[in-house]
Design an enzyme around this catalytic site. Structure first.
Site, PDB file in Angstrom:
ATOM      1  N   SER A 101     108.134-111.825 -21.031  1.00 44.28           N
ATOM      2  CA  SER A 101     107.987-112.662 -19.846  1.00 44.28           C
ATOM      3  C   SER A 101     106.665-113.406 -19.869  1.00 44.28           C
ATOM      4  O   SER A 101     105.670-112.916 -20.412  1.00 44.28           O
ATOM      5  CB  SER A 101     108.044-111.780 -18.589  1.00 44.28           C
ATOM      6  OG  SER A 101     107.662-112.497 -17.438  1.00 44.28           O
ATOM      7  N   TYR A 159     105.544-105.011 -13.496  1.00 41.21           N
ATOM      8  CA  TYR A 159     106.569-105.702 -14.296  1.00 41.21           C
ATOM      9  C   TYR A 159     105.944-106.328 -15.537  1.00 41.21           C
ATOM     10  O   TYR A 159     106.421-106.150 -16.657  1.00 41.21           O
ATOM     11  CB  TYR A 159     107.256-106.779 -13.448  1.00 41.21           C
ATOM     12  CG  TYR A 159     108.161-107.684 -14.232  1.00 41.21           C
ATOM     13  CD1 TYR A 159     109.382-107.231 -14.699  1.00 41.21           C
ATOM     14  CD2 TYR A 159     107.789-109.005 -14.511  1.00 41.21           C
ATOM     15  CE1 TYR A 159     110.223-108.070 -15.434  1.00 41.21           C
ATOM     16  CE2 TYR A 159     108.610-109.842 -15.227  1.00 41.21           C
ATOM     17  CZ  TYR A 159     109.831-109.376 -15.690  1.00 41.21           C
ATOM     18  OH  TYR A 159     110.644-110.213 -16.416  1.00 41.21           O
TER      19      TYR A 159
END
Length: 332
Positions: free
Chosen positions: A130, A155
């Site tokens: 990501s 995350y």
């Protein structure tokens, strides 16, 4: 080619599965169909895949990648040429509320994927990272050669951990692996928790939208068709030894940014949605949320040079496609 796609009922997994089936690959899709967002959308994606696939080109298993025994048996019973790991607990903000979900899926689950690939000698592992790994980096655009050691959400930390874990498996066991740092993917069948989806729904319904950091944000929005093109090219581009100036080790591990390479302001983004919906937004200005960053901007030069990735979808075209799909399939 036989491909395992985890997270096959997810947004990117759904579109990638359709693309691979269309070109003649056989896909086994795996997803736990969790309720982070409405499972009915995931079921809609699966039914759409079944409508567009031959009986022998796609099969689906409902399972969780964090289930070690199941994953071991899955790899023992199948010989996958390629594994694309898209299964993960998504969402920057939700990681602040429910950290255990990220540990289970993004760390334990990914370890199970790595072990399965190692034991069955998978030809190529492609996995989702990501743009969040860049955290509060101020250098723009973000380059894969920049340090990514300052995540501002759990995350992001789990995604950076995935990169380190894959590097180690590549170094120790020779597993060819490629990590993809996705930059704000959007498009039809997208996730309801994403801003473009929520904004579209609210604007159509005449409701206000929450505009964070008072609208002073920039994002490298990337249309799903461009993402699928890039991932497909990466699947076919197995990394060789990747020598660099930072280490004497040269495992078959590669990281790429995969974004539009054309960041736009949140104001232009909202304007595109307003035009597509033919309605003006009612804005509720909000402060920056914890775990968020003001700017994302992908340097995709390595992806362009190595696999020929060339994103070309403008935000206006992409938003038009999404809004048309939403009005046709999802508006209630």
């Amino acid at each position: 080619m036989k491909v395992l796609i985890t997270g096959a009922a997810g947004f990117i997994g759904f579109h990638l599965t359709l693309a691979l089936i269309e070109r003649g690959d056989t896909v086994l899709g795996l997803d736990n169909l969790n309720d982070y967002y409405d499972p009915d959308l995931k079921k809609l994606r699966l039914s759409t895949i079944n409508e567009h696939s031959r009986s022998d080109s796609f099969s689906f298993i409902k399972a969780d990648i964090s289930d070690r025994e199941f994953m071991r048996s899955l790899f023992q019973e199948n010989q996958f040429d390629v594994v694309v790991n898209l299964a993960a607990q998504a969402g920057v903000r939700y990681s602040i509320e429910n950290p255990s979900a990220y540990i289970d899926s993004n760390l334990v689950g990914f370890a199970n994927i790595l072990e399965g690939c190692r034991q069955s000698k998978v030809t190529h592992l492609v996995y989702a990272s990501s743009s969040s790994v860049y955290g509060m980096n101020i250098k723009q655009p973000f380059s894969i050669n920049d340090r990514a050691d300052y995540p501002v959400s759990l995350y992001a930390a789990t995604k950076k951990s995935n990169e380190l874990m894959a590097y180690t498996y590549s170094h120790l066991y020779g597993l060819p692996a490629t990590g993809l740092r996705f930059f704000t993917v959007y498009g039809p069948y997208g996730r309801p928790d994403m801003a473009y989806y929520k904004f579209t729904k609210s604007i159509i319904n005449g409701e206000s939208i929450d505009v964070y950091n008072n609208g002073d944000m920039i994002r490298d929005f990337t249309y799903i068709d461009d993402i699928v093109l890039g991932v497909t090219k990466v699947i076919d581009s197995i990394p060789s030894e990747n020598k660099n100036q930072f280490t004497v080790s040269s495992p078959r591990h590669q990281i790429y940014n995969i974004g539009n390479n054309d960041p736009i302001s949140l104001r232009r983004f909202i304007s595109a949605i307003e035009k597509a919906c033919d309605r003006n937004a009612v804005e509720k200005l909000m402060p920056m949320q914890a775990g968020d960053v003001p700017v994302t901007y992908a340097d995709v030069s390595e992806l362009v040079d190595n696999v020929g990735f060339a994103p070309n979808t403008s935000i206006e075209k992409g938003i038009n496609e999404f809004v048309a799909w939403y009005k046709n399939d999802m508006k209630q």
